[in-house]
Design a protein around this motif. Structure first.
Motif, mmCIF file in Angstrom:
data_model
loop_
_atom_site.group_PDB
_atom_site.id
_atom_site.type_symbol
_atom_site.label_atom_id
_atom_site.label_comp_id
_atom_site.label_asym_id
_atom_site.label_seq_id
_atom_site.Cartn_x
_atom_site.Cartn_y
_atom_site.Cartn_z
ATOM 1 N N TYR A 22 0.829 -1.210 0.000
ATOM 2 C CA TYR A 22 0.000 0.000 0.000
ATOM 3 C C TYR A 22 0.865 1.262 0.000
ATOM 4 O O TYR A 22 0.505 2.269 -0.611
ATOM 5 N N ARG A 23 1.999 1.208 0.676
ATOM 6 C CA ARG A 23 2.881 2.380 0.734
ATOM 7 C C ARG A 23 3.533 2.669 -0.622
ATOM 8 O O ARG A 23 4.167 3.719 -0.786
ATOM 9 N N ASP A 24 3.406 1.745 -1.546
ATOM 10 C CA ASP A 24 3.850 1.968 -2.924
ATOM 11 C C ASP A 24 2.682 2.380 -3.821
ATOM 12 O O ASP A 24 2.831 3.257 -4.678
ATOM 13 N N MET A 25 1.533 1.737 -3.639
ATOM 14 C CA MET A 25 0.385 1.997 -4.510
ATOM 15 C C MET A 25 -0.131 3.426 -4.397
ATOM 16 O O MET A 25 -0.397 4.086 -5.411
ATOM 17 N N PHE A 26 -0.296 3.911 -3.169
ATOM 18 C CA PHE A 26 -0.871 5.244 -3.009
ATOM 19 C C PHE A 26 0.064 6.352 -3.501
ATOM 20 O O PHE A 26 -0.382 7.250 -4.226
ATOM 21 N N PRO A 27 1.346 6.334 -3.163
ATOM 22 C CA PRO A 27 2.233 7.352 -3.746
ATOM 23 C C PRO A 27 2.282 7.300 -5.269
ATOM 24 O O PRO A 27 2.330 8.345 -5.927
ATOM 25 N N ALA A 28 2.246 6.092 -5.840
ATOM 26 C CA ALA A 28 2.257 5.979 -7.296
ATOM 27 C C ALA A 28 0.993 6.583 -7.892
ATOM 28 O O ALA A 28 1.043 7.294 -8.911
ATOM 29 N N LEU A 29 -0.141 6.324 -7.259
ATOM 30 C CA LEU A 29 -1.411 6.871 -7.740
ATOM 31 C C LEU A 29 -1.417 8.391 -7.690
ATOM 32 O O LEU A 29 -1.773 9.069 -8.666
ATOM 33 N N PHE A 30 -0.999 8.951 -6.568
ATOM 34 C CA PHE A 30 -1.020 10.406 -6.424
ATOM 35 C C PHE A 30 0.071 11.066 -7.254
ATOM 36 O O PHE A 30 -0.106 12.198 -7.721
ATOM 37 N N ALA A 31 1.190 10.398 -7.449
ATOM 38 C CA ALA A 31 2.248 10.965 -8.293
ATOM 39 C C ALA A 31 1.747 11.180 -9.714
ATOM 40 O O ALA A 31 2.146 12.138 -10.387
ATOM 41 N N ARG A 32 0.859 10.296 -10.179
ATOM 42 C CA ARG A 32 0.310 10.424 -11.535
ATOM 43 C C ARG A 32 -0.738 11.530 -11.631
ATOM 44 O O ARG A 32 -0.827 12.205 -12.657
ATOM 45 N N HIS A 33 -1.529 11.714 -10.572
ATOM 46 C CA HIS A 33 -2.713 12.562 -10.698
ATOM 47 C C HIS A 33 -2.772 13.746 -9.727
ATOM 48 O O HIS A 33 -3.574 14.656 -9.935
ATOM 49 N N ALA A 34 -1.929 13.747 -8.690
ATOM 50 C CA ALA A 34 -1.894 14.867 -7.735
ATOM 51 C C ALA A 34 -0.495 14.933 -7.134
ATOM 52 O O ALA A 34 -0.294 14.642 -5.951
ATOM 53 N N PRO A 35 0.504 15.303 -7.938
ATOM 54 C CA PRO A 35 1.907 15.202 -7.503
ATOM 55 C C PRO A 35 2.283 16.111 -6.340
ATOM 56 O O PRO A 35 3.350 15.921 -5.745
ATOM 57 N N ALA A 36 1.439 17.080 -5.985
ATOM 58 C CA ALA A 36 1.756 17.946 -4.849
ATOM 59 C C ALA A 36 1.562 17.236 -3.513
ATOM 60 O O ALA A 36 1.988 17.743 -2.470
ATOM 61 N N VAL A 37 0.936 16.056 -3.526
ATOM 62 C CA VAL A 37 0.697 15.290 -2.299
ATOM 63 C C VAL A 37 1.837 14.303 -2.094
ATOM 64 O O VAL A 37 2.206 13.550 -3.000
ATOM 65 N N SER A 38 2.403 14.293 -0.890
ATOM 66 C CA SER A 38 3.419 13.305 -0.519
ATOM 67 C C SER A 38 2.928 12.535 0.706
ATOM 68 O O SER A 38 1.925 12.902 1.323
ATOM 69 N N PHE A 39 3.647 11.471 1.063
ATOM 70 C CA PHE A 39 3.178 10.581 2.118
ATOM 71 C C PHE A 39 4.262 10.294 3.152
ATOM 72 O O PHE A 39 5.442 10.220 2.832
ATOM 73 N N ARG A 40 3.801 10.113 4.383
ATOM 74 C CA ARG A 40 4.627 9.572 5.466
ATOM 75 C C ARG A 40 3.900 8.336 5.986
ATOM 76 O O ARG A 40 2.698 8.390 6.266
ATOM 77 N N ASN A 41 4.613 7.211 6.098
ATOM 78 C CA ASN A 41 3.965 5.935 6.404
ATOM 79 C C ASN A 41 3.897 5.661 7.896
ATOM 80 O O ASN A 41 4.864 5.887 8.638
ATOM 81 N N TYR A 42 2.734 5.125 8.317
ATOM 82 C CA TYR A 42 2.530 4.682 9.701
ATOM 83 C C TYR A 42 1.948 3.275 9.659
ATOM 84 O O TYR A 42 0.871 3.064 9.099
ATOM 85 N N ASP A 43 2.651 2.325 10.254
ATOM 86 C CA ASP A 43 2.250 0.915 10.230
ATOM 87 C C ASP A 43 1.171 0.690 11.297
ATOM 88 O O ASP A 43 1.406 0.043 12.323
ATOM 89 N N ALA A 44 -0.026 1.194 11.031
ATOM 90 C CA ALA A 44 -1.088 1.206 12.041
ATOM 91 C C ALA A 44 -1.468 -0.198 12.493
ATOM 92 O O ALA A 44 -1.750 -0.418 13.678
ATOM 93 N N CYS A 45 -1.492 -1.166 11.573
ATOM 94 C CA CYS A 45 -1.902 -2.512 11.953
ATOM 95 C C CYS A 45 -0.883 -3.211 12.839
ATOM 96 O O CYS A 45 -1.170 -4.276 13.410
ATOM 97 N N ASN A 46 0.286 -2.635 12.982
ATOM 98 C CA ASN A 46 1.289 -3.135 13.923
ATOM 99 C C ASN A 46 1.518 -2.142 15.065
ATOM 100 O O ASN A 46 2.579 -2.132 15.698
#
Length: 232
Positions: A22-46
């Motif tokens: 998921y930490r790859d899919m979402f940045p790739a999606l936003f890089a294509r369509h909303a490049p001003a958005v960046s991400f910081r990952n939080y492993d919530a399920c752990n």
């Protein structure tokens, strides 16, 4: 804008070669369509959550194989975090499990869908048009993969979209929190892998129908534009 990616699951190792985690899919999606958005990952399920609701400009909560009504420590802690975001009008985008998390954390109920699994590409009808939905369109087609769904809107919830299999497919709470049942981040090859892997649980006929429709065009570019405009 920096979004905290609240990871509520991880892609199985055998599928990582398709599109990563998921930490790859979402940045790739936003890089294509909303490049001003960046991400910081939080492993919530752990058990990893931001130390402060101000750690990022907003948060995006991912899908999961878990159910939001399970009494697991990390799910209960995440519900508390979402409530704090709501109390402070902090931006939050919920995708699939995250959509359901938003609803249940704020007083709604999530349960297995009486219609069974929602899978494959489905059109979502816009039931409430709002100014940030740019480009404007009456419906969008997206990938779905879920067994649970939101039973009714939480307090202050505004219905935005529906599908034939999911009456509450998109909603917002206030001006800063948005839930989307679909998976705009799923590329078709990953959706296909999940469908084939879950054939027994989903049911053969439903899987075959979904596989037949995987070649249909989808509107992830539109929904990412909506999210970017919603976040401002």
């Amino acid at each position: 804008m920096k979004l905290g990616l609240l990871e509520c699951d991880h892609v199985a190792d055998r599928f990582r070669a398709i599109a990563g985690d998921y930490r790859d899919m979402f940045p790739a999606l936003f890089a294509r369509h909303a490049p001003a958005v960046s991400f910081r990952n939080y492993d919530a399920c752990n058990g990893e959550l931001p130390a402060s609701i101000d750690a990022c400009d907003g948060y995006l909560c991912t899908g999961s194989r878990f159910s939001v009504y399970q009494e697991l420590d990390w799910i209960l802690e995440l519900k508390g975090f979402v409530r704090r975001l709501a109390e402070n009008d902090r931006p939050f985008i919920g995708i699939c499990f995250g959509h359901q998390m938003l609803a249940e954390a704020l007083g709604s109920r999530v349960a297995p869908a009486v219609t069974g699994w929602g899978v494959g590409v489905h059109p979502m009808e816009v039931v409430t048009r709002e100014p940030w939905m740019q480009p404007a369109t009456a419906s969008i087609r997206l990938q779905y993969m879920h067994q649970d769904q939101v039973a009714y809107l939480p307090e202050r919830g505004v219905p935005l979209g529906r599908t034939d299999h999911c009456p509450i497919a998109m909603f917002r709470v206030g001006a800063s929190m948005l839930g989307i049942q679909a998976h705009p981040e799923f590329p078709a090859p990953y959706a296909e892998a999940l469908l084939r892997d879950r054939r027994e649980r989903i049911g053969n006929d439903r899987v075959e129908a979904a596989l037949d429709g995987l070649g249909a065009p989808t509107d992830e570019a539109v929904v990412v534009s909506w999210i970017a405009h919603f976040l401002g």
